[in-house]
Every structure is written in C-alpha cells, then in structure tokens.
Design an enzyme around this catalytic site. Structure first.
Site, PDB file in Angstrom:
ATOM      1  N   LYS A 200       0.945  -3.065   9.076  1.00  0.00           N
ATOM      2  CA  LYS A 200       1.995  -2.055   9.138  1.00  0.00           C
ATOM      3  C   LYS A 200       3.211  -2.640   9.826  1.00  0.00           C
ATOM      4  O   LYS A 200       3.172  -2.968  11.016  1.00  0.00           O
ATOM      5  CB  LYS A 200       1.520  -0.813   9.872  1.00  0.00           C
TER       6      LYS A 200
ATOM      7  N   ASP B 241       1.863  13.058  15.853  1.00  0.00           N
ATOM      8  CA  ASP B 241       2.390  12.969  14.480  1.00  0.00           C
ATOM      9  C   ASP B 241       1.260  13.095  13.456  1.00  0.00           C
ATOM     10  O   ASP B 241       1.218  12.365  12.466  1.00  0.00           O
ATOM     11  CB  ASP B 241       3.123  11.631  14.291  1.00  0.00           C
TER      12      ASP B 241
ATOM     13  N   GLY C 146       6.544   4.863   4.779  1.00  0.00           N
ATOM     14  CA  GLY C 146       6.878   6.175   5.323  1.00  0.00           C
ATOM     15  C   GLY C 146       7.861   6.031   6.449  1.00  0.00           C
ATOM     16  O   GLY C 146       8.425   4.955   6.686  1.00  0.00           O
ATOM     17  N   GLY C 147       8.077   7.124   7.189  1.00  0.00           N
ATOM     18  CA  GLY C 147       9.057   7.105   8.252  1.00  0.00           C
ATOM     19  C   GLY C 147       8.715   6.124   9.359  1.00  0.00           C
ATOM     20  O   GLY C 147       9.595   5.675  10.085  1.00  0.00           O
ATOM     21  N   MET C 148       7.419   5.794   9.507  1.00  0.00           N
ATOM     22  CA  MET C 148       7.007   4.892  10.575  1.00  0.00           C
ATOM     23  C   MET C 148       6.834   3.453  10.101  1.00  0.00           C
ATOM     24  O   MET C 148       6.364   2.616  10.863  1.00  0.00           O
ATOM     25  CB  MET C 148       5.694   5.386  11.197  1.00  0.00           C
TER      26      MET C 148
ATOM     27  N   VAL D  45       3.463  -0.483   4.767  1.00  0.00           N
ATOM     28  CA  VAL D  45       2.104  -0.995   4.925  1.00  0.00           C
ATOM     29  C   VAL D  45       1.785  -1.924   3.753  1.00  0.00           C
ATOM     30  O   VAL D  45       1.969  -1.558   2.581  1.00  0.00           O
ATOM     31  CB  VAL D  45       1.072   0.145   4.994  1.00  0.00           C
TER      32      VAL D  45
ATOM     33  N   ILE E 118       0.832  -1.211   0.000  1.00  0.00           N
ATOM     34  CA  ILE E 118       0.000   0.000   0.000  1.00  0.00           C
ATOM     35  C   ILE E 118       0.859   1.251   0.000  1.00  0.00           C
ATOM     36  O   ILE E 118       0.626   2.200  -0.751  1.00  0.00           O
ATOM     37  CB  ILE E 118      -0.938   0.003   1.221  1.00  0.00           C
ATOM     38  N   GLY E 119       1.891   1.286   0.842  1.00  0.00           N
ATOM     39  CA  GLY E 119       2.743   2.460   0.912  1.00  0.00           C
ATOM     40  C   GLY E 119       3.785   2.310   1.992  1.00  0.00           C
ATOM     41  O   GLY E 119       3.870   1.297   2.677  1.00  0.00           O
TER      42      GLY E 119
END
Length: 895
Positions: free
Chosen positions: A50, A143, A30-32, A35, A27-28
């Site tokens: 995630k 965040d 990022g910094g965390m 996913v 799905i994508g």
C-alpha cells in the site's frame, strides 16, 4: 534486489522490482493510497503493498507517527485483522507491506446486492471481533468502511488501514474525505470535530451493516455537506423487512449520542451471538424474500396486522344460524324445514323474555342485532377475606384481568377496555363513577376468595348506566391455580359479552402454569400500581424475580420486570437499570415474541434515553401485534414528533383518539400535541370534547386552563382561572397549582403566584416550571434570597434531566437558561445551541432560549428568534414575565 530509479510520485508497474518485491499488478486505490500486488522474493509469498500519498507524510514527524501505528497494529495477532509485515520506504515513498487476501473487499460484495442475513451477521461478528481486539490495546480505527474490510476466499474478515486516519495530519485527512469514502462513515461527533473514542468505530459498523443488508447507505446526500447534515440530523433508513432483533442492533450502533451506543465491541458481539442464524436462513433475506413475505412484513411494520394472512383465520365471524343452533343445543345439520322449527320457537321465547324481563335485554339485543360498541371498566377487586396477602392478589388481579379482556378477539371492534391506570387515576370504584367519569357502558365488579388451596373469582357484569346486572360468573380452582381460574372467568365473560371468538380458549400468552409464580406476579402488579411510593418498585422487582425463579419460562413476568427496571431508571437515572430492563425484555421476547406490552416497554425505554429511531421500531412492532393498543400508537406519534415528522405524528395521535370516543386520555394526548405546536384553538376544542366524555376529570380542566394561558390572550385569563379552580376542586395537583401561579404572574398578582408555586412544589418538587414560577414571584416581591434558592434548585434539576437524556430539548433549554441567569456564558451557550438544534419550533424551548440570549446580552440573536417564532405562529406570551425582556419586546413592538 534494489529498486529501479524513479522520480516524482509515479508508482512501479507490473514487472518492475521494488527493493525485495516483484510487482505483479494493481489491486485498487482509494483516499488512503494505491495498493499493488507483489511477490516477496525473500520469503516467496504474495503480498500487498500500500503506497501512501506523499501529502500524508510531509515531515519526519508524520513518518514517525505512521511507523508507530504500524508497529502497534503489527503487534496485534488476530484472525480478523490484516497482518502487517512492515513499513518501508523507497525513493522517498512510504509503503505498507501487508498480507494479500484474494476474496476482494466488502464494498465489492455489496456492489453485487444485499448480503444474505446469515452471511452478513457472520461478517459483522468478524468486524466487531477484530475491532474488539484493537480497542483492547487502545487502538481506534477511525475509518471503518466496506472498502477497508477485506475478505478471504473462505469469507473471513480482514480489517485494514488501522491507525492511518490518526497518524496523518488533520489537513491531509480533510483532503481525503470524499462522498464515497471516509465522511460517509463518520459518526456525528467526528464530523463536528469533537473528541472521539472507540464508539466512532461502532457507529461505522452500524453504517456498514445497514449498507450490507440493504445495498444502500442509511444516510442520503449528493454532496459532502448534505451527507454530513443527514448523519447529524436525520433518522437512518433501515429496512423494515430486516428481523427486529437485527434492526435493534443497527439502530443502537447508529445512535447519534455516543453514550447510547454500545460502549465496547464486546457488548455488540454479545447481541450478535444471540441472533439465531438458523431462523434467519429459514426466513431468508433481502432479494430472496418472496412477495408474500414482503407484504406481510410491510403490513406488520405499518400496524396493518389485520391484512396479514396469519391473522385472518381468527377473525371470522359467527353467523346467526350457528349462534341460534348453539342456543338450541343443536349439533347436527338437519333438513331445512326441520332445522328451523326448534330455533324459531326459541326466538319467540327469547323475544318474549326481552319484553317481560328487563335484566337480560342488553345481552339478547347483542345476540340478534349485532354487537354494539361496549366500553368496559374493570373495577378494583374485593377481597372476601381479611388476609393481607390475598388483598395484594386482588389488587393485581384488576390489572391482569384488564389485560386478559383486552386480548379477547374483537374483530368487530365492538369492545373497548378502559386501561386500568385510567380507572385508578380517576379514583373510580363503582359503576356510577365509571359511567360519569369514564363513560363506561359496562363494568366488571369482582371478588377474590381464597381458602387453603381453593381459589374462586366471582364477577358481576353490570350496565353502568342503568345499574342492572347483565350476568354473573364464578370460576374456581381446587389446586390453588389462580391463573387457571382467571382464564376460565375471562372465557365465560367473553361469551356473556358475545364477543366474536370468545367461545374459544382465552390466549394466555406468556402466562405461567406454576401457581406460586403467578401469585407472585399478581403481587408485583399490585405494587407497581403505586410505584411512586417508597420501596414499592423494589418490592415489585423482588416479587417478579422470585416468580421467575419459580417459573423460568414466565414471559409475562420478564416483560413486567423490564417495565419495573425502566421505572427504576426513570426514578434514579442509574444506567444500570437500562441494561437490566433491556435484558429482561429481550428474555421475554425470546420466550414469547407476541407480547405487545414488551415492545411498548422497550419503546418507552428508548424514548426515555432519547433513542427515538429505535423507539419507533419497537412501538411499530407493538402495533403490528395489537393495532388498537393506545400506548403503542401514542408512542409512535411521540417518536414521529421528536423526529420532526409532524404530519405523521398528528395522524397517529388522531388514530389513538379515534379508538374510543369516550376515552379522554387519548384525546388529551392529541390536545397536548396541538398545544406544543401553537395550535391553541385546536387544543382547547379537543379538551372540551374530552371533558364532555369525562366531566369530573381534574386533569382535563387543568390542561384547559393551561391552553387558555398558552394562547396569550388576556381575554381568556378569566376562563383559565375558572378551569384551574374547577380542577383543584376535583383534586389538588401540582400542575393545576403551577398553571394558576403562571396566571397570577401574568396578572401581576405576585403574592398569590408565590403561594400557588409553593403549593405546586409541595406536591411535586421535581417540576422545573414550578420552581421557575416561584423564582419569578420571589423576584417581583423583592425576596432575592428565596429567588436565588429557587434558581439553584432549577439548576440541579436541569442538570439531572440533561444527564439522563441529552437529546431532550426542553431540558437543554432549561439548563442553558439557568446558566445564563447566573451569568455563566461559556456553560450556557452549548446547551442553548443544542436545544434549538433539537427543537427549533418548540414554544417552551424558544421562550427559555430567547430569555437566555437576552440575559447574555445577545439581543440580536434573541430578536431574530422572536421574529422566527412569530413567522411560525409560535406563541411567546411567557416572555412578558421576564423583567429583563421588556426593553427588547418594546422595541420589537414599536417596529
């Protein structure tokens, strides 16, 4: 199913099975974390997994923190929070199992351009609602950003990643802060490592909102330090085309001082709920706006209201033919040769009257040769009876009539109405004083008569120079409707003045048609004239609330109530009055958004609390409605000055001064601006020009004396004393005595300095400078007990002022200096640093901060600040007054 054997940090690929999940795709990321989309094979549903980077959970304590946060969020059952099914682990990798939503992220939506206003406000409500639920359970997100806002196909908001920034270690969080990620949405207190609460989420909502509606981030920068610097120091870039009600919400979210933001999300939701989405949709937004609407909005926000189409029709001038026709009684067009026979005779008769009868000369000259600039002062109204209640109405009528005359159509800018406050402060009660002190060319002298239900207003329009009566007016009402009588009087007065458009109805924007309500309003105005007297503010508020109960649609009463609450807050520093003032002003604007005074009150309120960005917006709105409103223009100038935009500030101060060459108050504001920035000769010259138009004004002489002192030139001390003595001869003020005390300190006349300080304090004990001069004088006289008592008083005043407005640099500098003088280093330093950060070139701030660092034995810091000030041309003559400064000053002078 069991997970496939995996090593290192690689992630499952589509088609793989992980525990009870079939991986469907990515799905994508990022910094965390990353996913993945997956199918829950047990429950046959689509979920999102995630995977958190292993750097986030290096030890068991980190895992336990993540598990604790996951439990907290999973316990929340709210439609705007992403559902958490669990936190699982496979082959040493932690992953969060969440509900899957197929509407993408808000970040993806923004990437396609600004979000329409109506849809954007609905999304904001969803974000705020979800966060309100979390905050109620003591969960702060920390965040919030567009990529952490998921959307369903029905555009329902789903907030994700709750608690991650709290659960992971600080070192790990630092590694995750990228320019496009977390840091760009951090509040100033987050970036500086200060303690945080739910208001950091409210800040992030403001950033997200600005980005949603404009398509770009409100703080610019190419590097992390640049963005952080912009967030902590710069004014956010909010589109002026957004509705002002929405701008206010965003600016409040983005206040750099947490105490000035919304305290809780429920307050934000309350304001969002009051937005009229139908109006937003009708007016459209963002890229859907037409070129004409964009031009109109730009004209409004820059104060060029005369360029907006909606204003042009009312600015047409009457031609001389229509005036003569009206004078002759002609109503039907006639052939040319016949049309001019009667008017020609009238012209001859009128011209003959000018020669024979001197009284109406000014009026006839204006009729034929075009209006000359008229400077009008409305003098206090007389009460024809002995009734005290009528006396209150007569006092309030002065202010109301001044405002009404100011609203007359003055497209030719031939009319200038001197503010009622200026008339009162100069103690002007007669035409001679109005001409000498205010350079008024015309005065309105009125009387109010009230007998039973009969009310009458009698007005004389007088040439202030010649003392000749130009005309007389009587307006009455048999039903006790004073507002109607006042409207009639102003309409007649406009015709007598030959003001363009005055023959039409006078605009009574926001007034009342309920006579008892209007009477109460006028009584409130009379109390507000002396709001400094005990109980007067409370009496004014009582009258205004009663007026509103009589007429719930009385917009002017709500606006004035907002101003009364602002003054109440300024006096008591109780935050309750801020909310009362805001609520009253918002109600006034809802009833009538065309009242400039309401926006001025809002701007002044935000200035008082240090929210200069929002203050500027409100002052701009006032100027858009009335581009000759000096209070609004000076408010804009002050906002620019506080933001460090000195060129723009000077331009606006000059603009206010140019409105009326005979109005000393606006020129005085320009002089004060020059003085604050070390341009002493400019300040002195402006003050001398102001004195030429108001030669008997004590305030101008006391400022002139102060500017001579600020210049630091001993040769100017005698000029300073002459000016201050002149000021005191015209009227005793604490400012004049304070400046005189400063002069005597420079001249080592310490006993006289102490006496002058005591006189200043007797007139106003709230001025810190007067106490500082007294403390220094007592020190040099060897009266240590009195000096220490003065220092204690300085401390209490500085603490109160800093609490009221923590962004006021002078207050911060005073508090830092007091703590330094008392040897309280740890308490002094934060205030000194704050003062320098807020106003690095302000002379008063620099003098205080330099003295403080020198007293704290940080001589190198003090010396560097002195050199910096010298390079900037800032005068520091007052440093000579501090006995502890002499060694450092001598060393600097030697080198």
């Amino acid at each position: 199913m069991t997970g496939l054997p995996r090593t290192g940090t690689s992630l499952p690929a589509p088609g793989d099975f992980l525990r009870d999940y079939e991986i469907l795709g990515r799905i994508g990321s990022g910094g965390m974390g990353v996913v993945l989309q997956a199918r829950d094979l047990k429950l046959d549903r689509i979920v999102a997994l995630k995977f958190l980077p292993q750097i986030f959970y290096g030890g068991e304590s980190d895992k336990e923190s993540l598990l604790k946060e996951a439990r907290s969020i999973s316990a929340l059952d709210h439609p705007n929070i992403c559902t958490i099914y669990g936190l699982e682990e496979s082959d040493g990798q932690l992953f969060i199992v969440m509900a899957y939503y197929d509407g993408g992220t808000l970040a993806g939506r923004i990437a396609n351009g600004p979000v329409p206003l109506g849809k954007g406000v609905e999304l904001l409500r969803g974000i705020a609602s979800g966060l309100a639920a979390a905050h109620a359970h003591n969960i702060v997100h920390r965040d919030i950003k567009p990529s952490n806002i998921l959307l369903t196909r029905q555009n329902t908001v789903k907030i994700v990643d709750f608690g991650l920034s709290k659960a992971i270690s600080n070192d790990s969080l630092t590694q995750s802060m990228t320019i496009s990620g977390t840091a760009a949405y951090m509040a100033p207190e987050q970036l500086s490592g200060q303690p945080v609460d739910q208001r950091v989420d409210i800040w992030a909502i403001g950033v997200t909102a600005a980005e949603m509606f404009t398509g770009h981030h409100p703080f610019r920068g190419d590097t992390l330090p640049a963005i952080a610097h912009s967030i902590c120091r710069d004014t956010p870039e909010i589109s002026a085309e957004l509705p002002l009600s929405l701008q206010r919400i965003i600016y409040k979210c983005l206040s750099k001082t947490p105490a000035l933001r919304y305290g809780i999300c429920d307050e934000l939701l309350h304001d969002l709920a009051r937005l009229d989405l139908r109006e937003f949709q009708k007016n459209s937004s963002g890229p859907e706006k037409s070129a004409d609407s964009k031009a109109t909005a730009a004209a409004l926000i820059t104060g060029k209201a005369s360029q907006a189409k909606s204003r042009k029709a009312s600015l047409r001038k009457k031609d001389i033919g229509s005036i003569i026709a009206a004078a002759s009684g002609a109503t039907t067009p006639k052939p040319f040769t016949r049309r001019w026979i009667v008017p020609a005779a009238v012209i001859c008769l009128l011209l003959l009257a000018v020669v024979i009868f001197p009284v109406p000369r000014e009026h006839v000259q204006g009729l034929f040769f075009g209006p000359r600039q008229k400077h009008i002062a409305v003098l206090p109204f007389d009460n024809s009876g002995s009734d005290s209640a009528t006396a209150l109405l007569a006092a309030g009528l002065m202010d109301s009539m001044t405002a009404d005359i100011s609203n007359l159509d003055t497209s030719q800018q031939s009319l200038w109405v001197i503010p009622a406050s200026v008339v009162r402060s100069g103690n002007v009660n007669d035409p001679v004083s109005a001409y000498k002190r205010l350079r008024a060319t015309l005065v309105v002298k009125g009387r109010l008569e009230r007998t039973g239900q009969h009310v009458a207003i009698d007005i004389d329009l007088i040439n202030a120079k010649t003392l000749r009566q130009i005309g007389a007016i009587t307006a009455s009402n048999e039903n006790g409707d004073l507002a109607a009588a006042e409207q009639d009087a102003v309409t007649q007065l406009g015709r007598l003045l030959n003001v363009s458009g005055a023959s039409g109805a006078v605009v009574r924007s926001g007034s009342s048609t309920v006579p008892p309500a209007y009477d109460l309003y006028l009584e409130a105005l009379s109390y507000l004239q002396r709001f400094d007297k005990p109980q007067n503010l409370d009496l004014a508020i009582d009258r205004l609330k009663n007026a509103i109960s009589q007429d719930p649609n009385f917009a002017l009463a709500y606006a004035k109530l907002g101003e009364a609450y602002r003054l109440k807050y300024k006096d008591s520093h109780n935050p309750r009055w801020i909310q009362e003032a805001l609520a009253s002003c918002e109600r006034a604007l809802k009833l009538n958004p065309q009242l400039p005074s309401t926006y001025v009150t809002l701007g002044s309120l935000h200035t008082l609390t240090g929210n200069n960005e929002l203050a500027l917006t409100e002052f701009q709105n006032a100027v858009a409605l009335d581009n000759r409103n000096p209070d609004a223009i000076i408010g804009m100038a002050w906002s620019y000055e506080q933001a460090g935009h000195l060129d723009q500030a000077e331009e606006e101060y000059k603009r206010a001064a140019a409105l009326n060459s005979s109005d000393w108050s606006n020129r005085n504001e320009l002089a004060l601006f020059y003085d604050r920035h070390g341009r002493y000769s400019d300040a002195i010259n402006q003050t001398k020009e102001a004195i030429s138009s108001s030669p008997d004004n004590p305030m101008l002489y006391f400022n002139l004396g102060g500017f001579y002192l600020d210049s630091g030139d001993p040769a100017a001390y005698s000029l300073a004393e002459d000016a201050l003595r002149k000021s005191l001869a015209l009227g005793a003020t604490d400012g004049a005595y304070g400046n005189l005390a400063l002069l005597y300190l420079h001249e080592k006349r310490y006993a006289q300095a102490a006496d002058a300080s005591e006189r200043a304090i007797a007139l106003d004990g709230q001025e810190i400078l007067s106490w500082r001069y007294a403390e220094l004088a007592y020190y040099y006289l060897g009266e240590r007990q009195k000096a220490n008592a003065a220092l204690d008083r300085m401390e209490s005043l500085a603490e109160a002022q800093t609490s009221m407005n923590p962004r006021k640099a002078s207050s911060q500098s005073w508090l830092g200096l007091v703590y330094a003088l008392k040897g309280l280093r740890e308490r002094a330093i934060p205030h000194l640093e704050a003062a320098i950060s807020l106003a690095p070139n302000d002379p008063e701030v620099l003098v205080n901060v330099i003295q403080a660092y020198n007293r704290l034995a940080d001589a190198s810091v003090a010396e560097n600040l002195i050199k910096q000030a010298q390079q900037e041309g800032v005068g520091l003559a007052d440093l000579q007054l501090d006995p502890d400064m002499q060694p450092l000053l001598a060393r600097i002078k030697k080198h």
